[in-house]
Structures are given as structure tokens and as C-alpha cells.
Design an enzyme around this catalytic site. Sequence first.
Site, PDB file in Angstrom:
ATOM      1  N   HIS A 266       0.671  -0.965   0.204  1.00  0.00           N
ATOM      2  CA  HIS A 266       0.107  -0.225  -0.065  1.00  0.00           C
ATOM      3  C   HIS A 266       0.387   0.999  -0.048  1.00  0.00           C
ATOM      4  O   HIS A 266       1.559   1.648  -0.714  1.00  0.00           O
ATOM      5  CB  HIS A 266      -1.062  -0.035   1.051  1.00  0.00           C
ATOM      6  CG  HIS A 266      -2.264   0.805   1.105  1.00  0.00           C
ATOM      7  ND1 HIS A 266      -2.760   1.786   0.360  1.00  0.00           N
ATOM      8  CD2 HIS A 266      -3.018   0.819   2.045  1.00  0.00           C
ATOM      9  CE1 HIS A 266      -3.462   2.781   0.682  1.00  0.00           C
ATOM     10  NE2 HIS A 266      -3.710   1.889   1.787  1.00  0.00           N
ATOM     11  N   HIS A 306      -2.781  -2.634  -9.423  1.00  0.00           N
ATOM     12  CA  HIS A 306      -3.540  -1.304  -8.614  1.00  0.00           C
ATOM     13  C   HIS A 306      -4.279  -2.586  -8.752  1.00  0.00           C
ATOM     14  O   HIS A 306      -4.529  -2.990  -9.907  1.00  0.00           O
ATOM     15  CB  HIS A 306      -3.898  -0.205  -9.117  1.00  0.00           C
ATOM     16  CG  HIS A 306      -4.437   0.827  -8.204  1.00  0.00           C
ATOM     17  ND1 HIS A 306      -5.629   0.891  -7.895  1.00  0.00           N
ATOM     18  CD2 HIS A 306      -4.000   1.838  -7.581  1.00  0.00           C
ATOM     19  CE1 HIS A 306      -6.179   1.328  -6.646  1.00  0.00           C
ATOM     20  NE2 HIS A 306      -4.858   1.913  -6.358  1.00  0.00           N
ATOM     21  N   ASP A 362       2.570   5.061  -6.422  1.00  0.00           N
ATOM     22  CA  ASP A 362       4.033   5.258  -5.706  1.00  0.00           C
ATOM     23  C   ASP A 362       5.044   5.611  -6.711  1.00  0.00           C
ATOM     24  O   ASP A 362       6.837   5.157  -6.275  1.00  0.00           O
ATOM     25  CB  ASP A 362       3.798   3.885  -5.211  1.00  0.00           C
ATOM     26  CG  ASP A 362       2.440   4.340  -2.921  1.00  0.00           C
ATOM     27  OD1 ASP A 362       1.796   3.424  -3.934  1.00  0.00           O
ATOM     28  OD2 ASP A 362       3.413   5.276  -2.967  1.00  0.00           O
TER      29      ASP A 362
HETATM   30  C1  SDX Z   1      -1.728   2.511  -3.228  1.00  0.00           C
HETATM   31  O1  SDX Z   1      -6.572   0.761  -3.422  1.00  0.00           O
HETATM   32  C2  SDX Z   1      -5.488   1.790  -3.171  1.00  0.00           C
HETATM   33  O2  SDX Z   1      -6.961   3.107  -4.013  1.00  0.00           O
HETATM   34  C3  SDX Z   1      -4.029   1.931  -2.955  1.00  0.00           C
HETATM   35  C4  SDX Z   1      -3.531   3.663  -3.837  1.00  0.00           C
HETATM   36  C5  SDX Z   1      -4.625   4.776  -2.667  1.00  0.00           C
HETATM   37  O3  SDX Z   1      -4.564   5.782  -3.619  1.00  0.00           O
HETATM   38  O4  SDX Z   1      -5.000   4.593  -1.799  1.00  0.00           O
HETATM   39  O5  SDX Z   1      -3.725   4.236  -5.064  1.00  0.00           O
HETATM   40  C6  SDX Z   1      -2.321   3.354  -3.190  1.00  0.00           C
HETATM   41  O6  SDX Z   1      -1.761   1.564  -2.571  1.00  0.00           O
HETATM   42  C7  SDX Z   1      -1.079   1.765  -5.078  1.00  0.00           C
HETATM   43  C8  SDX Z   1      -0.046   0.559  -4.683  1.00  0.00           C
HETATM   44  C9  SDX Z   1       1.139   0.438  -4.081  1.00  0.00           C
HETATM   45  N1  SDX Z   1       1.372  -1.097  -4.389  1.00  0.00           N
HETATM   46  C10 SDX Z   1       2.591  -1.321  -5.191  1.00  0.00           C
HETATM   47  O7  SDX Z   1       3.050  -0.309  -5.658  1.00  0.00           O
HETATM   48  C11 SDX Z   1       2.967  -2.818  -4.416  1.00  0.00           C
HETATM   49  C12 SDX Z   1       2.791  -3.435  -5.646  1.00  0.00           C
HETATM   50  N2  SDX Z   1       1.882  -4.244  -6.554  1.00  0.00           N
HETATM   51  C13 SDX Z   1       1.145  -5.140  -6.255  1.00  0.00           C
HETATM   52  O8  SDX Z   1       1.558  -5.689  -4.678  1.00  0.00           O
HETATM   53  C14 SDX Z   1      -0.152  -5.073  -6.823  1.00  0.00           C
HETATM   54  O9  SDX Z   1      -0.142  -4.553  -8.005  1.00  0.00           O
HETATM   55  C15 SDX Z   1      -1.147  -4.905  -5.535  1.00  0.00           C
HETATM   56  C16 SDX Z   1      -1.111  -4.769  -4.331  1.00  0.00           C
HETATM   57  C17 SDX Z   1      -1.649  -2.599  -5.724  1.00  0.00           C
HETATM   58  C18 SDX Z   1      -2.337  -4.890  -5.860  1.00  0.00           C
HETATM   59  O10 SDX Z   1      -2.684  -6.311  -5.960  1.00  0.00           O
HETATM   60  P1  SDX Z   1      -4.216  -7.427  -6.177  1.00  0.00           P
HETATM   61  O11 SDX Z   1      -5.515  -6.516  -7.002  1.00  0.00           O
HETATM   62  O12 SDX Z   1      -4.331  -7.798  -5.281  1.00  0.00           O
HETATM   63  O13 SDX Z   1      -3.397  -7.939  -7.880  1.00  0.00           O
HETATM   64  P2  SDX Z   1      -2.996  -9.309  -8.507  1.00  0.00           P
HETATM   65  O14 SDX Z   1      -2.489  -9.546  -6.657  1.00  0.00           O
HETATM   66  O15 SDX Z   1      -4.805 -10.272  -8.150  1.00  0.00           O
HETATM   67  O16 SDX Z   1      -2.288  -9.244  -9.173  1.00  0.00           O
HETATM   68  C19 SDX Z   1      -3.021 -10.232 -10.292  1.00  0.00           C
HETATM   69  C20 SDX Z   1      -1.992 -10.741 -10.608  1.00  0.00           C
HETATM   70  C21 SDX Z   1      -1.492 -11.313 -10.489  1.00  0.00           C
HETATM   71  O17 SDX Z   1      -0.666 -12.517 -11.237  1.00  0.00           O
HETATM   72  P3  SDX Z   1      -1.299 -13.429 -11.747  1.00  0.00           P
HETATM   73  O18 SDX Z   1      -2.133 -15.325 -10.522  1.00  0.00           O
HETATM   74  O19 SDX Z   1      -2.727 -12.977 -12.376  1.00  0.00           O
HETATM   75  O20 SDX Z   1      -0.524 -14.451 -11.791  1.00  0.00           O
HETATM   76  O21 SDX Z   1      -1.232  -9.688 -11.361  1.00  0.00           O
HETATM   77  C22 SDX Z   1       0.620  -9.707 -10.667  1.00  0.00           C
HETATM   78  C23 SDX Z   1       0.058 -10.673  -9.817  1.00  0.00           C
HETATM   79  O22 SDX Z   1       0.729 -11.509  -9.345  1.00  0.00           O
HETATM   80  N3  SDX Z   1       0.966  -8.736 -10.016  1.00  0.00           N
HETATM   81  C24 SDX Z   1       2.293  -8.186 -10.338  1.00  0.00           C
HETATM   82  C25 SDX Z   1       1.880  -7.035  -9.151  1.00  0.00           C
HETATM   83  N4  SDX Z   1       1.194  -6.410  -9.009  1.00  0.00           N
HETATM   84  C26 SDX Z   1       0.169  -7.468  -9.712  1.00  0.00           C
HETATM   85  N5  SDX Z   1       2.957  -8.839 -10.497  1.00  0.00           N
HETATM   86  C27 SDX Z   1       4.089  -8.132 -10.152  1.00  0.00           C
HETATM   87  N6  SDX Z   1       4.223  -6.733 -10.313  1.00  0.00           N
HETATM   88  C28 SDX Z   1       3.107  -5.987  -9.274  1.00  0.00           C
HETATM   89  N7  SDX Z   1       3.467  -5.348  -9.040  1.00  0.00           N
END
Ligand code: SDX
Length: 427
Positions: A266, A306, A362
Amino acid sequence: MSKDILSITDSRTGKSYELDVTDGNIRAKDLRQIKVNDDEFGMMSYDPSFENTASCKSSVTFIDGDKGILRYRGYPIEQLAEKSTQLEVSKLLIDGELPNKVDLDKWISDVKEFNSVPKEIENIITSFPKNSHPMGVLISAIAALGTFYPNSKEISDEEENYKNICRLMAQVPILAAYFYRHSQGLPIVPPDNSMSYSENFLNMLFQGDEKKLNPVLVDAMDTLLILHADHEQNCSASVMRNTGSSEPDPYSAVASATAALYGPLHGGANEAVLEMLTNEIKTVDNIPEFLEKVQKKEALLMGFGHRVYKSYDPRAKYIKKAADSVFEITGTNPLLDIALELESIALSEDYFIQRNLYPNVDFYSGLIYQSMGIPTPMFTVLFTIGRTPGWLAQWKEFLNDKDQKIARPRQIYTGYDSRDYVELSSR
Ligand code: SDX
């Protein structure tokens, strides 16, 4: 006009049910009537991490993840970032309308009235080891702040709530700046009411350093706070609402939301991006190898992806723009080339395209903060300062929502049925 109905037939019993559809949705509780035996609890919807659950009705922020739209109370984020200020946006989020000049001046003066913290808080902050993570200090200090305002528990008193909203707006940046100075072994710089919100914050960090207090950097900080101010029911806003639902004081609720924001998935992602660029990737040449690790799921591409945005995060676009104005003053951040190349390669690779992984808020923010002279562990603290008005807006809306009561989800039990205690000697 006929009501919208969802008809469901349960193949286990052959029974049919009609659920009201309101604004395109059903009330999850209406599923409870679906049973096989009358003595059952009734059907629930199973939705781990609430990917398809609306926990509330809200008019604070609107996001369209497919179109990359973000609006605070209907106003596009691009216009607010361009034309507004963090305090004006805070008033808009918390009260619902852009204030006229009289109301804005009163809001600014009310926040300034509380622009100091009790001396004991200063002692609490400076009692932490200098190398403590600032987010752990901030969570503690915000919770501690509430103990100095015992009347803040009276959350049915709107006047009291307004005072505490003003205090939190004014004092969270002070707590952050006080610990920063302590961590650098520098004397604390008291708040200065002759300055604007963001200028005062940067002055408490960098007093006397004209380069770091350049008006362009003050504007960029204010824009970054606006871009972080709210984001509907994100993880930390949901925690703010959940904690608020048991009716503690707002300081305890903001402390809990700050703890939720701290995580690297997050708000902690801005710090994790810098760690990734600096310690994992290091040079443009290492990008392909790192992206291979990501595709093998050995690493996350921090700052990408996201839950809601399945296209470019509109804030990332704006942050990139703010970066240009900052880098003109500070000189380009050497990590920018790696970030830009990483984005360009990632956005061309199937793995990321198929999963709709784009830079989020971020990805670039940390590069700006670093160029402004802010240490990496402070990045999520800045996110906290920006998001505090959003949490307060969500909290206030929750308190006024007659549909809401204490949050208490159900579960699907998968554990043992009843079993008898086994004496230690028999285990
Ligand atoms: C913020 O919610 C909000 O509004 C948050 C925010 C706010 O203003 O409050 O916008 C702020 O928290 C932004 C996000 C910051 N976090 C990161 O940058 C960390 C990296 N991102 C991931 O951890 C992820 O993208 C999340 C947590 C942000 C979202 O995760 P989801 O929606 O649960 O997506 P998921 O885990 O189900 O991913 C779907 C697929 C998966 O692959 P498969 O299982 O389909 O093969 O996408 C992949 C994931 O492994 N994936 C990523 C990835 N994010 C998702 N793979 C590599 N790197 C990534 N960053």
C-alpha cells in the site's frame, strides 16, 4: 415503475428467490433467506479481501479504473492538482464543496489555531532511537496525541469532531517534521503560522536551506499532497472506517489507518520502489534480468499494479509532470533513467500488459521526494500527511451514514467440529 429484481433458483432445493436490485447491486444480507434447512444461518457471499464487496455508499471520491479517472467530490484530480491547494482540497473532501473565500480563510485559520503540539509529545517523539522507522514513530505519536485531547472521544459532538479534524490536519505534519529533525540530530523547528501549509511543513524539515525551500518545491509538495489526499475505499481508508465503527477517538482511528498505509503493498510502496531501483536493479542494464525475476514471481515490480486501475493511474501521470519542475531546480534524479526505462520495457511486455500492470501513484513519487532531500524512510510519512484529510472525510461520512454500524464480517468456518480436551500426558 417495476422494481429491478434478481431471480435466483437454488438447485439444492428447487426454491426460487427474488432479490431487490438497487443501483445495479443487491444487498448481501438478502442472500441469507437462501437456505436448505430452516435452522441454517443462510447464504453469505465469500469475498476474500473484498474484491467485489461494497462496504459503504460514499460521495467523497470516484475512481473509474478502466478509464483512469479520479475525482474528489466530482472535481477531476487533474484540475485540482493544477489549480487548488492541499488545504482547499481537504476542505472539499471533508465538507463536500469547494469553499468560498470566507469559508476557506476560516478553515485555514482554524487549522493554524492548532498548529502546535503539547510539549510532552515532543519528548515522546525524541525518546525514539534516531534510526527508528519514521512510520512506527508516526503511528505511535498520532495515537499518543489523542491522549492529550480526552474530549475527542465525544464523536457525536460535531463541534468537538471539527476541532479534532483541524488538530489532525495541523499536527500530523508537525509530528513528522519533529521526528525527522530528531533523526538527523537537528534542533526542532517550530511551526510557523506566517507560512502556507506545505511551506510550513518543508520549513519544519529544512529551515534555512533556501534551495530546499524553493517556491517551486513548495508548490510540488502541495501538489503531491493533493494527489495523495483520498482514494475511496483503499486498504487504509477501510481501516479508518472499520476502526471508526467501534467509536474510539479519531486519533486512534487515524493511527490505525497509518499502520495500514505503512505496508509495502500500500503506501509503503513508494519506499519499496526506491529500494528496488537502488538496491535490486541499480542500472538500466539489469532491468531485463530483474523483470525475468518478476515474471518468475520471485519479485514484485513495486510501484506497478493496482486493485482498481487497470489502466494508467492518473496520479502517476501528474506526478511525472511535477517531477519535471522539481528536477529543474534540484537536477535530475539519476534513478529517473532507470525508472523511465523500466516503465517503457514493462509496458511493452506481455506479462505486464496481460495483467494490466501500469505505474501507480507510488512509482515516481519517491524520486521526487529523494530529489527534494527527503530520506527514503520518510516517503510513506508524506503519503500519510497527504491522506489524512481523505481518512477524515471517510470517517465523517461513516459517522453520518445511518446504514452503518460496528464493522463485524462473518466467516466460513473450516476448522474442527467439537472435540474433547486431551491431557498433556496423553498428547
Ligand atoms: C496504493 O487501493 C488503493 O487505492 C491504493 C492506493 C491509494 O491511493 O490508496 O492507490 C495506493 O497502495 C498503490 C499500490 C502500491 N503498491 C505497490 O505498488 C506494490 C506492488 N503492487 C502489487 O502488490 C499489486 O499490484 C497491488 C497490491 C497494488 C494490487 O494487487 P491486486 O489487485 O491484489 O492484484 P493481484 O495481486 O491479484 O495481481 C493480479 C496479477 C497476479 O498475477 P497472476 O496470479 O494473475 O499470475 O498481477 C500480478 C499478480 O502476481 N501482479 C504483479 C504486480 N501486481 C500484480 N506482478 C508483479 N509486480 C506487481 N507489482
